[in-house]
Write an enzyme that holds these catalytic residues in place. Structure first.
Site, mmCIF file in Angstrom:
data_model
loop_
_atom_site.group_PDB
_atom_site.id
_atom_site.type_symbol
_atom_site.label_atom_id
_atom_site.label_comp_id
_atom_site.label_asym_id
_atom_site.label_seq_id
_atom_site.Cartn_x
_atom_site.Cartn_y
_atom_site.Cartn_z
ATOM 1 N N LEU A 233 0.801 -1.220 0.000
ATOM 2 C CA LEU A 233 0.000 0.000 0.000
ATOM 3 C C LEU A 233 0.836 1.273 0.000
ATOM 4 O O LEU A 233 0.293 2.373 0.092
ATOM 5 C CB LEU A 233 -0.974 -0.016 1.185
ATOM 6 C CG LEU A 233 -1.972 -1.183 1.165
ATOM 7 C CD1 LEU A 233 -2.883 -1.123 2.378
ATOM 8 C CD2 LEU A 233 -2.768 -1.217 -0.127
ATOM 9 N N CYS A 234 2.151 1.147 -0.104
ATOM 10 C CA CYS A 234 3.023 2.322 -0.212
ATOM 11 C C CYS A 234 3.027 2.826 -1.646
ATOM 12 O O CYS A 234 3.058 2.041 -2.587
ATOM 13 C CB CYS A 234 4.460 1.976 0.190
ATOM 14 S SG CYS A 234 4.706 1.910 1.950
ATOM 15 N N HIS A 235 3.025 4.138 -1.778
ATOM 16 C CA HIS A 235 3.114 4.739 -3.104
ATOM 17 C C HIS A 235 4.565 4.716 -3.573
ATOM 18 O O HIS A 235 5.472 4.940 -2.768
ATOM 19 C CB HIS A 235 2.631 6.195 -3.055
ATOM 20 C CG HIS A 235 1.182 6.311 -2.737
ATOM 21 N ND1 HIS A 235 0.702 6.300 -1.448
ATOM 22 C CD2 HIS A 235 0.100 6.422 -3.545
ATOM 23 C CE1 HIS A 235 -0.613 6.410 -1.470
ATOM 24 N NE2 HIS A 235 -1.005 6.481 -2.724
ATOM 25 N N MET B 70 8.384 5.076 5.506
ATOM 26 C CA MET B 70 8.400 3.655 5.133
ATOM 27 C C MET B 70 9.665 3.314 4.356
ATOM 28 O O MET B 70 10.233 2.233 4.530
ATOM 29 C CB MET B 70 7.151 3.286 4.323
ATOM 30 C CG MET B 70 5.865 3.345 5.130
ATOM 31 S SD MET B 70 5.895 2.389 6.671
ATOM 32 C CE MET B 70 6.128 0.737 6.060
ATOM 33 N N GLU B 71 10.133 4.225 3.529
ATOM 34 C CA GLU B 71 11.371 3.990 2.786
ATOM 35 C C GLU B 71 12.554 3.919 3.738
ATOM 36 O O GLU B 71 13.434 3.058 3.593
ATOM 37 C CB GLU B 71 11.581 5.092 1.738
ATOM 38 C CG GLU B 71 10.674 4.987 0.535
ATOM 39 C CD GLU B 71 9.205 5.326 0.806
ATOM 40 O OE1 GLU B 71 8.368 4.978 -0.032
ATOM 41 O OE2 GLU B 71 8.883 5.930 1.851
ATOM 42 N N ASP C 188 22.800 -11.694 7.680
ATOM 43 C CA ASP C 188 23.173 -12.732 6.720
ATOM 44 C C ASP C 188 24.686 -12.930 6.676
ATOM 45 O O ASP C 188 25.169 -14.056 6.587
ATOM 46 C CB ASP C 188 22.653 -12.367 5.326
ATOM 47 C CG ASP C 188 23.049 -13.398 4.289
ATOM 48 O OD1 ASP C 188 22.780 -14.596 4.507
ATOM 49 O OD2 ASP C 188 23.640 -13.013 3.265
#
Length: 169
Positions: free
Chosen positions: A81-83, A118-119, A133
């Site tokens: 739902l992120c643009h 969000m980014e 990792d």
């Protein structure tokens, strides 16, 4: 289930509870920025290998930095739902302590109609996952912790800084 009584601020949910992408077409474009941090607690022996280029998979910080920057550009592909945003700047750095690596996304910037939190969250998360990792063969007990927004600026809701906020946790 109707949600309007308890979730007026949840813009990604309709009143019937279904998810949708928010319409941002009428929002005013502005410069947006976010700063985040994440803690990666691990054995001091791993940090010694990290600082002496002794890890079997190579330069962990370089790999984590580039993966974090790339993650800012891929956020809308990972978070449905992120643009998609034109990322103007993404800076990922690290602070090495005696038993931890702190990943800092010092700045994700854009000129657009929606924020870049969000980014930045995706950047520190993916950078930390890449560190894990590269360390996992040596330290199986490493812990990713304390991913949080430190500051944001731009947009209708204005500027916010954890250092000056009363909502410190």
């Amino acid at each position: 289930m109707r949600l309007e009584s308890w979730s007026p601020g949840l813009t990604h949910l309709r009143t019937d509870g279904t998810a949708h992408m928010v319409d941002v077409s009428e929002k005013v474009e502005s410069t947006r920025e976010a700063t985040l941090r994440e803690q990666f607690v691990q054995l001091s022996e791993v940090l010694l290998l990290l600082t002496s280029d002794g890890l079997p998979k190579g330069d962990a910080l370089a790999v984590a930095r580039i993966s974090g920057i790339l993650a800012t550009k891929k956020t809308s592909e990972l978070i449905p739902l992120c643009h998609p945003l034109p990322v103007s700047q993404a800076t990922v750095d690290f602070v090495l302590g005696s038993d931890r690596v702190q990943t800092l996304c010092k700045a994700v910037k854009t000129r657009g109609v929606t924020g870049v939190e969000m980014e930045a969250l995706t950047a520190v998360s993916v950078a930390a996952l890449n560190l894990y990792d590269m360390f996992k063969a040596i330290d199986k007990h490493a812990v990713l912790t304390d991913i949080r927004v430190l500051a944001k600026s731009g947009g209708k809701s204005g500027d916010w800084d954890l250092g000056t906020s009363e909502e410190k946790a």
